[in-house]
Design a protein around this motif. Sequence first.
Motif, PDB file in Angstrom:
ATOM      1  N   ALA A  34       0.825  -1.204   0.000  1.00 29.44           N
ATOM      2  CA  ALA A  34       0.000   0.000   0.000  1.00 29.44           C
ATOM      3  C   ALA A  34       0.866   1.263   0.000  1.00 29.44           C
ATOM      4  O   ALA A  34       0.605   2.214  -0.744  1.00 29.44           O
ATOM      5  CB  ALA A  34      -0.928   0.006   1.215  1.00 29.44           C
ATOM      6  N   PHE A  35       1.910   1.277   0.838  1.00 32.34           N
ATOM      7  CA  PHE A  35       2.823   2.409   0.855  1.00 32.34           C
ATOM      8  C   PHE A  35       3.472   2.597  -0.512  1.00 32.34           C
ATOM      9  O   PHE A  35       3.740   3.716  -0.951  1.00 32.34           O
ATOM     10  CB  PHE A  35       3.920   2.216   1.913  1.00 32.34           C
ATOM     11  N   GLY A  36       3.738   1.475  -1.177  1.00 31.77           N
ATOM     12  CA  GLY A  36       4.345   1.543  -2.502  1.00 31.77           C
ATOM     13  C   GLY A  36       3.447   2.272  -3.486  1.00 31.77           C
ATOM     14  O   GLY A  36       3.900   3.126  -4.252  1.00 31.77           O
ATOM     15  N   ILE A  37       2.149   1.939  -3.454  1.00 31.23           N
ATOM     16  CA  ILE A  37       1.199   2.593  -4.360  1.00 31.23           C
ATOM     17  C   ILE A  37       1.069   4.077  -4.027  1.00 31.23           C
ATOM     18  O   ILE A  37       1.114   4.941  -4.916  1.00 31.23           O
ATOM     19  CB  ILE A  37      -0.178   1.902  -4.264  1.00 31.23           C
ATOM     20  N   ILE A  38       0.919   4.385  -2.736  1.00 33.09           N
ATOM     21  CA  ILE A  38       0.741   5.777  -2.319  1.00 33.09           C
ATOM     22  C   ILE A  38       1.982   6.614  -2.654  1.00 33.09           C
ATOM     23  O   ILE A  38       1.879   7.715  -3.212  1.00 33.09           O
ATOM     24  CB  ILE A  38       0.440   5.851  -0.807  1.00 33.09           C
ATOM     25  N   SER A  39       3.161   6.090  -2.321  1.00 33.43           N
ATOM     26  CA  SER A  39       4.393   6.825  -2.592  1.00 33.43           C
ATOM     27  C   SER A  39       4.628   6.979  -4.093  1.00 33.43           C
ATOM     28  O   SER A  39       5.076   8.032  -4.551  1.00 33.43           O
ATOM     29  CB  SER A  39       5.591   6.110  -1.953  1.00 33.43           C
ATOM     30  N   ALA A  40       4.327   5.923  -4.846  1.00 35.81           N
ATOM     31  CA  ALA A  40       4.513   5.994  -6.290  1.00 35.81           C
ATOM     32  C   ALA A  40       3.606   7.055  -6.904  1.00 35.81           C
ATOM     33  O   ALA A  40       4.032   7.841  -7.761  1.00 35.81           O
ATOM     34  CB  ALA A  40       4.237   4.632  -6.925  1.00 35.81           C
ATOM     35  N   LEU A  41       2.345   7.096  -6.456  1.00 37.96           N
ATOM     36  CA  LEU A  41       1.432   8.111  -6.984  1.00 37.96           C
ATOM     37  C   LEU A  41       1.864   9.510  -6.566  1.00 37.96           C
ATOM     38  O   LEU A  41       1.666  10.481  -7.308  1.00 37.96           O
ATOM     39  CB  LEU A  41       0.007   7.844  -6.528  1.00 37.96           C
ATOM     40  N   GLY A  42       2.467   9.621  -5.377  1.00 42.52           N
ATOM     41  CA  GLY A  42       3.006  10.910  -4.967  1.00 42.52           C
ATOM     42  C   GLY A  42       4.129  11.342  -5.888  1.00 42.52           C
ATOM     43  O   GLY A  42       4.181  12.498  -6.334  1.00 42.52           O
ATOM     44  N   GLY A  43       5.036  10.421  -6.182  1.00 46.22           N
ATOM     45  CA  GLY A  43       6.127  10.734  -7.090  1.00 46.22           C
ATOM     46  C   GLY A  43       5.645  11.027  -8.502  1.00 46.22           C
ATOM     47  O   GLY A  43       6.125  11.952  -9.162  1.00 46.22           O
ATOM     48  N   ILE A  44       4.650  10.247  -8.956  1.00 49.66           N
ATOM     49  CA  ILE A  44       4.100  10.460 -10.302  1.00 49.66           C
ATOM     50  C   ILE A  44       3.402  11.809 -10.367  1.00 49.66           C
ATOM     51  O   ILE A  44       3.512  12.542 -11.362  1.00 49.66           O
ATOM     52  CB  ILE A  44       3.124   9.321 -10.662  1.00 49.66           C
ATOM     53  N   GLY A  45       2.678  12.168  -9.289  1.00 50.49           N
ATOM     54  CA  GLY A  45       2.006  13.463  -9.265  1.00 50.49           C
ATOM     55  C   GLY A  45       2.986  14.606  -9.411  1.00 50.49           C
ATOM     56  O   GLY A  45       2.756  15.559 -10.154  1.00 50.49           O
ATOM     57  N   ALA A  46       4.123  14.502  -8.687  1.00 52.36           N
ATOM     58  CA  ALA A  46       5.134  15.549  -8.754  1.00 52.36           C
ATOM     59  C   ALA A  46       5.831  15.550 -10.109  1.00 52.36           C
ATOM     60  O   ALA A  46       6.102  16.615 -10.684  1.00 52.36           O
ATOM     61  CB  ALA A  46       6.157  15.363  -7.635  1.00 52.36           C
ATOM     62  N   ALA A  47       6.130  14.354 -10.643  1.00 49.77           N
ATOM     63  CA  ALA A  47       6.845  14.273 -11.919  1.00 49.77           C
ATOM     64  C   ALA A  47       5.952  14.627 -13.105  1.00 49.77           C
ATOM     65  O   ALA A  47       6.391  15.251 -14.079  1.00 49.77           O
ATOM     66  CB  ALA A  47       7.419  12.862 -12.102  1.00 49.77           C
ATOM     67  N   ALA A  48       4.674  14.219 -13.029  1.00 51.91           N
ATOM     68  CA  ALA A  48       3.751  14.482 -14.141  1.00 51.91           C
ATOM     69  C   ALA A  48       3.078  15.841 -14.035  1.00 51.91           C
ATOM     70  O   ALA A  48       2.425  16.288 -14.983  1.00 51.91           O
ATOM     71  CB  ALA A  48       2.676  13.386 -14.193  1.00 51.91           C
ATOM     72  N   GLY A  49       3.250  16.510 -12.884  1.00 51.35           N
ATOM     73  CA  GLY A  49       2.648  17.828 -12.704  1.00 51.35           C
ATOM     74  C   GLY A  49       2.948  18.802 -13.830  1.00 51.35           C
ATOM     75  O   GLY A  49       2.040  19.458 -14.363  1.00 51.35           O
ATOM     76  N   PRO A  50       4.226  18.920 -14.243  1.00 50.15           N
ATOM     77  CA  PRO A  50       4.539  19.838 -15.329  1.00 50.15           C
ATOM     78  C   PRO A  50       3.837  19.483 -16.644  1.00 50.15           C
ATOM     79  O   PRO A  50       3.369  20.378 -17.356  1.00 50.15           O
ATOM     80  CB  PRO A  50       6.062  19.702 -15.476  1.00 50.15           C
ATOM     81  N   LEU A  51       3.752  18.184 -16.977  1.00 44.14           N
ATOM     82  CA  LEU A  51       3.106  17.793 -18.230  1.00 44.14           C
ATOM     83  C   LEU A  51       1.606  18.074 -18.189  1.00 44.14           C
ATOM     84  O   LEU A  51       1.052  18.702 -19.104  1.00 44.14           O
ATOM     85  CB  LEU A  51       3.339  16.306 -18.506  1.00 44.14           C
ATOM     86  N   ILE A  52       0.932  17.622 -17.133  1.00 43.89           N
ATOM     87  CA  ILE A  52      -0.510  17.843 -17.024  1.00 43.89           C
ATOM     88  C   ILE A  52      -0.814  19.336 -16.935  1.00 43.89           C
ATOM     89  O   ILE A  52      -1.723  19.845 -17.597  1.00 43.89           O
ATOM     90  CB  ILE A  52      -1.082  17.103 -15.792  1.00 43.89           C
ATOM     91  N   GLY A  53      -0.026  20.041 -16.122  1.00 40.32           N
ATOM     92  CA  GLY A  53      -0.213  21.484 -16.007  1.00 40.32           C
ATOM     93  C   GLY A  53       0.024  22.195 -17.329  1.00 40.32           C
ATOM     94  O   GLY A  53      -0.699  23.134 -17.685  1.00 40.32           O
ATOM     95  N   GLY A  54       1.028  21.735 -18.068  1.00 40.54           N
ATOM     96  CA  GLY A  54       1.309  22.335 -19.365  1.00 40.54           C
ATOM     97  C   GLY A  54       0.193  22.104 -20.365  1.00 40.54           C
ATOM     98  O   GLY A  54      -0.184  23.006 -21.122  1.00 40.54           O
ATOM     99  N   LEU A  55      -0.350  20.899 -20.376  1.00 35.64           N
ATOM    100  CA  LEU A  55      -1.448  20.582 -21.290  1.00 35.64           C
ATOM    101  C   LEU A  55      -2.672  21.437 -20.988  1.00 35.64           C
ATOM    102  O   LEU A  55      -3.289  22.011 -21.889  1.00 35.64           O
ATOM    103  CB  LEU A  55      -1.803  19.096 -21.172  1.00 35.64           C
ATOM    104  N   ILE A  56      -3.021  21.526 -19.704  1.00 31.49           N
ATOM    105  CA  ILE A  56      -4.198  22.308 -19.323  1.00 31.49           C
ATOM    106  C   ILE A  56      -3.993  23.792 -19.622  1.00 31.49           C
ATOM    107  O   ILE A  56      -4.883  24.467 -20.148  1.00 31.49           O
ATOM    108  CB  ILE A  56      -4.508  22.109 -17.824  1.00 31.49           C
ATOM    109  N   THR A  57      -2.811  24.299 -19.296  1.00 30.95           N
ATOM    110  CA  THR A  57      -2.519  25.716 -19.522  1.00 30.95           C
ATOM    111  C   THR A  57      -2.566  26.073 -20.993  1.00 30.95           C
ATOM    112  O   THR A  57      -3.130  27.105 -21.379  1.00 30.95           O
ATOM    113  CB  THR A  57      -1.133  26.073 -18.944  1.00 30.95           C
ATOM    114  N   SER A  58      -1.975  25.220 -21.824  1.00 26.90           N
ATOM    115  CA  SER A  58      -1.938  25.505 -23.265  1.00 26.90           C
ATOM    116  C   SER A  58      -3.308  25.331 -23.916  1.00 26.90           C
ATOM    117  O   SER A  58      -3.686  26.094 -24.801  1.00 26.90           O
ATOM    118  CB  SER A  58      -0.916  24.593 -23.956  1.00 26.90           C
ATOM    119  N   ALA A  59      -4.066  24.331 -23.476  1.00 29.15           N
ATOM    120  CA  ALA A  59      -5.367  24.062 -24.083  1.00 29.15           C
ATOM    121  C   ALA A  59      -6.446  25.025 -23.579  1.00 29.15           C
ATOM    122  O   ALA A  59      -7.329  25.425 -24.344  1.00 29.15           O
ATOM    123  CB  ALA A  59      -5.790  22.625 -23.808  1.00 29.15           C
TER     124      ALA A  59
END
Length: 465
Positions: free
Chosen positions: A142-167
């Motif tokens: 469970a910690f693995g899933i939670i921590s991984a999603l935390g890391g993915i959220g931080a790493a993917a933040g720029p991409l998702i934020g960029g897509l939303i901002t540009s669109a």
Amino acid sequence: MTAAAVGVSHASVRRLIAPLALAQFICSFAGSNMNVMINDMSRDLDTTVQGIQVSITLFLLTMAALMIPAGKLTDKIGRKRCFTLGLIVYGVGAIISAFAPGLWALILGNSLLEGVGTALLIPPVYILTTLYLPDIATRAWAFGIISALGGIGAAAGPLIGGLITSAISWRAAFLFQTLIIVVILLLSRRLTDPVPADPGRPFDVVGAVLSALGLFVLVLGILAADSSVPLMIALVVAGLVILFLFFWWVRRRERAGKEALLSTALFANRVSNIALITQNVQWVLLMGTSFTVSAYLQVVRGHNAIETGVIFTAATVGLLLTSLVAGRLAKLFSQRDLILTGFVLCLAGVVLLIWLVAVSTTEWSFVPGLFLIGAGLGLMLTPSVNVVQSSFPEKAQGEISGLSRSVSNLGSTLGTAIAGTILVANIDAGGAAYGTAMGALAILGVGGLIAAIFLPEDRHRRAPA
């Protein structure tokens, strides 16, 4: 009453983890998605790059400063109630940020309310997981899933934020966060508190004020480095003095037989102390790199939000790949080995980000370094959390969860504050300022690597399957 007592099934575990992991994802996402909106936000809010940096840093700082008090508060008002309250405060902050007319409103909504909301909801994520899942292997998964999603959220933040901002607009990114908060509230309706709240439990108000104020003043000192060196020194010294007073106050309460905000016994565990250092440095590297590279790409090289976000996809891919195989690797290698390997990959990534960017003007020069940093973080985020949380009994989970999250968020704050201040203060120097900022992160990363060397080889070997 634990999960074992109520016979929680595997399907129930997944239902439990879904809202908690999603909550960690959105809070981590909030810490990095603004990095690709620097130009758009500074223009629309009539402020500067430094103004946006201050807003981002204050958001991370508010989380770090209040995480320990919030972790303690969960015992008093209940973990589920604290989680729900945090989601509501966060959602209100996101709405205010979405319609912010100026920097002051962004600081109110994002830096303060979203920061307070995150501090309230994150400790219950880890406490509830620990209380519901007494089985070490299931808890680690469970910690693995939670921590991984935390890391993915931080790493993917720029991409998702960029897509939303540009669109659409950068404002839509905050509405996206509000939507996710609503989803989490719906998913968490069936969550119950495994341990009853204790309203009569004392709360160390003086300790809470001293700990939060000390961290706040310390980081403000770092942010002041580009405007006044004497002011920076004064604030840093003042912050350290306040933190010293905090620990003096804690010891005084303990000697008087009173419950303190943070038990000094938490620092008596050598393994946990070392793992906390590795946690801190991991987030220094992730958030420091995210802000520095994003600001450099936009302000110096003139890339827009979506272009910057796409470049950061390399870090997201690296993190996803290693996170997916982390369970298998944990069966073959100790958590110490995974953390060490993670730091080696991250440091190699930072070196490539300095060298390749210096000799090339193409966007591809950022890809290898970002990929290695993402891959390294994917390997070691979960093992560090497992080592810390598993070092203490169930009764101490509220305290250690708050301390653990505070240390991680302090790492995010320091990464953005230190590297960001170096870059922003000398932004006209372009590549030279970028190289200096990344060099500072490399030095801090070496510190994390050295700390990881002192972790025991076989302790807490089990990791998520």
